[in-house]
Design a protein around this motif. Structure first.
Motif, PDB file in Angstrom:
ATOM      1  N   ARG A   1      51.306  37.340  42.577  1.00  0.00           N
ATOM      2  CA  ARG A   1      50.650  37.797  43.050  1.00  0.00           C
ATOM      3  C   ARG A   1      49.144  38.330  41.796  1.00  0.00           C
ATOM      4  O   ARG A   1      47.871  39.096  42.539  1.00  0.00           O
ATOM      5  N   ARG A   2      50.357  38.584  40.379  1.00  0.00           N
ATOM      6  CA  ARG A   2      48.449  38.806  39.214  1.00  0.00           C
ATOM      7  C   ARG A   2      47.909  37.852  39.474  1.00  0.00           C
ATOM      8  O   ARG A   2      46.868  37.613  38.925  1.00  0.00           O
TER       9      ARG A   2
ATOM     10  N   ASP B   1      45.372  37.275  42.213  1.00  0.00           N
ATOM     11  CA  ASP B   1      44.505  38.675  41.789  1.00  0.00           C
ATOM     12  C   ASP B   1      43.176  38.007  41.344  1.00  0.00           C
ATOM     13  O   ASP B   1      42.478  38.010  41.215  1.00  0.00           O
TER      14      ASP B   1
ATOM     15  N   ASP C   1      40.920  35.434  42.065  1.00  0.00           N
ATOM     16  CA  ASP C   1      40.224  35.292  43.211  1.00  0.00           C
ATOM     17  C   ASP C   1      38.913  36.018  42.347  1.00  0.00           C
ATOM     18  O   ASP C   1      38.023  36.035  42.800  1.00  0.00           O
TER      19      ASP C   1
END
Length: 391
Positions: free
Chosen positions: A278-279, A282, A285
């Motif tokens: 998820r890091r 993120d 993005d």
């Protein structure tokens, strides 16, 4: 719908599909990069050679304390950081020299001293004399990015994990049978004069999972022997002169077995790569142009498993990540269509390059399942990757 209308729709669709199918690297520019990296060459960890292991002669003495990154290891990190900087510059992401612009680069390390020291050494090579801070939590905190099980970052269930490990591996007895030749080679290197130099059993506990027996014992010993070679110890000290680089690559399979158990089964990969994945998404993005996540071999292998790829590099067993080895993930943009893509690579140095402090670096493309032979569409990749991560 009339035939004319159908033809009009096809005229709109076919060029777009053809353009997507024939996008080439020359059409793409790199927008962001995340590098997930193992720390540098270190002295053996406490218990990495298990208590009760027999050997003909004492083990060589290291120049630093247990688990500490060596000066040789720090210099190797500085060198690979210099080559990484040139690579990013060639991608148009950062300037080749000087201090990165404020906010364009982020360096994050796990809380362990060896990860922090590795990140500091990397910064010295990547941006010398620049005020580029290494971000990290303070011990004894567990950082969920790098140690999700200890941080209890997911709804991890030990029973489900063990069941999935057994499904994926066929069980520990099968691993031992598969690796009997490598275990025999290791016993020969130890030279204890017995059929089995390994302790009869050893158990380690991590979030209620215990692994015992020859694979657990042998994995750490195989790693210590490789570290002796990478550190540049004289040949007569590397495995007491009983093993060469080719033999060390064979023994690397025993160390990789640790990841076959702890990070590569689907359930383990989903939890071990959860916060890390998820890091990464993120950052891709809306993060800085470049982010380094300095952790451990478990982080790199868990990410590889979540991506659905094996890690292969010159001089190492499959999925045995060397010190300084890393997965590089790029978000790309097609300058003609504006579509975004993702590309992954495995960045390593050979055992000889690490031993001799050479600057030679290998960048091996990683073929993510579900993608064509080229880069993946970013939106599809991000959605599929996120689904593989546990909550």
């Amino acid at each position: 719908m009339t035939v004319r209308a159908i033809l009009a729709v096809l005229a709109l669709l076919i060029p777009a599909a053809a353009h997507s199918a024939h996008t080439t690297p020359s059409d793409l520019v790199t927008e962001r990069v995340v590098l997930v990296m193992r720390h540098g060459i270190r002295a053996p960890l406490e218990g990495e050679v298990p208590e009760g292991t027999r050997s003909e002669r004492p083990w060589p003495v290291w120049s630093v304390a247990q688990s500490v990154v060596t000066p040789h290891g720090e210099r190797a990190l500085e060198i690979v950081a210099e080559t990484d900087r040139r690579l990013l510059a060639s991608r148009g992401l950062l300037d080749a020299a000087g201090c990165p612009k404020a906010g364009s680069a982020s360096i994050v390390a796990n809380t362990s001293p060896r990860a922090i020291a590795s990140a500091v050494a990397y910064v010295r090579g990547f941006a010398p004399q620049c005020d580029l801070k290494v971000l990290h939590l303070e011990e004894p905190q567990a950082d969920p990015i790098f140690e999700p099980l200890r941080a209890k970052a997911t709804a991890f269930n030990a029973d489900a994990a063990v069941a999935d490990i057994n499904r994926s591996t066929g069980g520990m007895a099968r691993l031992v049978a598969r690796d009997r030749k490598e275990l025999a080679l290791l016993n020969g290197v130890l030279g204890c004069g017995r059929d089995d130099c390994l302790p009869p059993a050893i158990a380690t506990r991590g979030h209620d999972i215990a692994l015992s027996g020859p694979i657990r014992s042998a994995s750490g010993i195989a790693q210590v022997l490789l570290l002796q070679y990478l550190e540049g110890m004289p040949a007569e000290q590397v495995g007491w002169g009983r093993i060469d680089a080719a033999g060390l690559q064979r023994l690397g399979r025993l160390h990789a077995d640790l990841f076959t158990v702890y990070t590569r089964p689907p359930y383990m990969a989903a939890h071990q790569a959860s916060a890390l994945g998820r890091r990464i998404l993120d950052t891709l993005d809306h993060g800085p142009a470049f982010e380094l996540l300095m952790g451990h071999d478990t982080n790199v292998t868990a990410l590889a498993a979540a991506l659905g790829v094996d890690l292969r590099a010159e001089g190492y067993a499959t999925n045995d990540v060397p010190p300084g080895g890393a997965i590089l993930i790029e978000r790309l943009r097609d300058v003609r269509s504006g579509l975004r893509y993702v590309r992954a690579s495995y960045r390593t140095q050979s055992p000889e390059a690490l031993r001799e402090l050479g600057a030679q670096v290998s960048l091996t493309p990683l073929r993510i399942p579900g993608c064509a032979k080229g880069p993946c569409r970013y939106d599809a990749f991000a959605a599929a990757f996120a689904q593989r991560l546990a909550k």
